[in-house]
Write an enzyme that holds these catalytic residues in place. Structure first.
Site, PDB file in Angstrom:
ATOM      1  N   SER A 153       0.753  -1.284  -0.130  1.00 13.76           N
ATOM      2  CA  SER A 153       0.021  -0.054   0.004  1.00 13.76           C
ATOM      3  C   SER A 153       0.860   1.280   0.102  1.00 13.76           C
ATOM      4  O   SER A 153       2.044   1.341   0.326  1.00 13.76           O
ATOM      5  CB  SER A 153      -0.842  -0.001   1.143  1.00 13.76           C
ATOM      6  OG  SER A 153      -1.347   1.254   1.469  1.00 13.76           O
ATOM      7  N   TYR A 166      -3.152  -0.800  10.161  1.00 16.71           N
ATOM      8  CA  TYR A 166      -3.054  -1.199   8.583  1.00 16.71           C
ATOM      9  C   TYR A 166      -1.532  -0.719   8.249  1.00 16.71           C
ATOM     10  O   TYR A 166      -1.006  -1.283   7.302  1.00 16.71           O
ATOM     11  CB  TYR A 166      -4.019  -0.107   7.942  1.00 16.71           C
ATOM     12  CG  TYR A 166      -4.256  -0.566   6.581  1.00 16.71           C
ATOM     13  CD1 TYR A 166      -4.558  -1.930   5.876  1.00 16.71           C
ATOM     14  CD2 TYR A 166      -3.575   0.344   5.536  1.00 16.71           C
ATOM     15  CE1 TYR A 166      -4.580  -2.054   4.791  1.00 16.71           C
ATOM     16  CE2 TYR A 166      -3.388  -0.137   4.240  1.00 16.71           C
ATOM     17  CZ  TYR A 166      -4.010  -1.151   3.746  1.00 16.71           C
ATOM     18  OH  TYR A 166      -3.946  -1.429   2.321  1.00 16.71           O
ATOM     19  N   LYS A 170       1.261  -2.986   6.453  1.00 15.16           N
ATOM     20  CA  LYS A 170       1.909  -3.017   5.190  1.00 15.16           C
ATOM     21  C   LYS A 170       3.234  -2.442   5.241  1.00 15.16           C
ATOM     22  O   LYS A 170       4.033  -3.016   4.243  1.00 15.16           O
ATOM     23  CB  LYS A 170       0.882  -1.815   4.485  1.00 15.16           C
ATOM     24  CG  LYS A 170      -0.583  -2.222   4.189  1.00 15.16           C
ATOM     25  CD  LYS A 170      -0.606  -3.708   3.445  1.00 15.16           C
ATOM     26  CE  LYS A 170      -1.687  -4.099   3.016  1.00 15.16           C
ATOM     27  NZ  LYS A 170      -1.837  -5.556   2.395  1.00 15.16           N
TER      28      LYS A 170
END
Length: 242
Positions: A153, A166, A170
């Site tokens: 990401s 998150y 990533k």
């Protein structure tokens, strides 16, 4: 029924195909004549892909009742192991694996994120990817060829408030991919790929209605498929963006 696979046809395994980027990428790969092994938690949603794929290619998308198990939690090492065994038995060892399955926390400051929500992000985004690497890299090494794409990401290379779990997951994918790349023999590649900003449910959970300003999954899929299919062993260790 699908015709005979062309010499350039590949077997592509994609995790998280029940929605979002995984769904459109699976359909695009099938449309191009590649054999797709689709994995997801929801049996019903995975089965619905068979009806969405082009009629002449529906048998090229292994789904529950054909080649792939009815449901797959990639965060379960045992289920990933069983899937790997099944694909060996059915001569469907993937040429390309796309570790796409992922989840994101609700927008919250880190001290407000419930422990189970944090654990879910880590279990799916990091442990799920590691489980696939554990069981599929040895199969590729035995074949002396294979590409694994770990979906990263922009937030795996930068940071944002209220999505710390998150972002952490990533960033971990970036580091994991680069480290594993150094362990591989010639002919195999592990690549971290940032899909770019796409209007998915996950983006909407962060951006709200502003997510609609970005490209649709359907417009993203052809670009993504072309890029992934063009990857070679020379890309091992790369961090790329679609």
């Amino acid at each position: 029924m699908a015709g005979a696979a062309s010499p350039s046809s590949k077997t592509v395994m994609i995790t998280g195909v029940s929605r979002g980027l995984g769904k459109v990428l699976a359909l695009e790969m099938a449309r191009r004549g590649h054999t797709v092994v689709g994995c997801a938690r929801s049996q019903e949603k995975v089965q619905s892909l068979q009806g969405r794929s082009p009629p002449s290619l529906r048998r090229e998308l292994p789904l529950p009742g054909t080649s792939s198990p009815p449901s797959m939690w990639c965060s379960s090492d045992a289920r990933v192991r069983d899937l790997a065994r099944l694909l060996v038995e059915t001569n469907l060892v993937p040429d390309i694996v796309v570790n796409n399955a992922g989840t994101i926390n609700k927008n919250r400051k880190i001290w407000e994120v419930p422990p189970d929500e944090f654990d879910s992000v880590i279990d799916i985004n990091i442990k799920g990817t590691a489980n696939v690497l554990r069981h599929f890299l040895p199969l590729m090494i035995e074949k002396k060829q294979g590409i694994i794409v770990n979906m990263s990401s922009g937030w795996g290379r930068s940071a944002a408030a209220e999505v710390a779990p998150y972002c952490a997951s990533k960033w971990a994918i970036e580091g994991l991919s680069r480290s594993v790349a150094k362990e591989l023999p010639i002919g195999i590649a592990v690549v971290a790929v940032n899909p770019g900003v796409v209007n998915t449910d996950m983006l909407a959970s962060c951006f709200g209605s502003s997510a609609g300003l970005y490209q649709t999954p359907e417009s993203w899929a052809p670009k993504a498929a072309t890029m992934i299919l063009s990857l070679t062993a020379d890309d091992n260790g790369a961090s790329l963006t679609i």
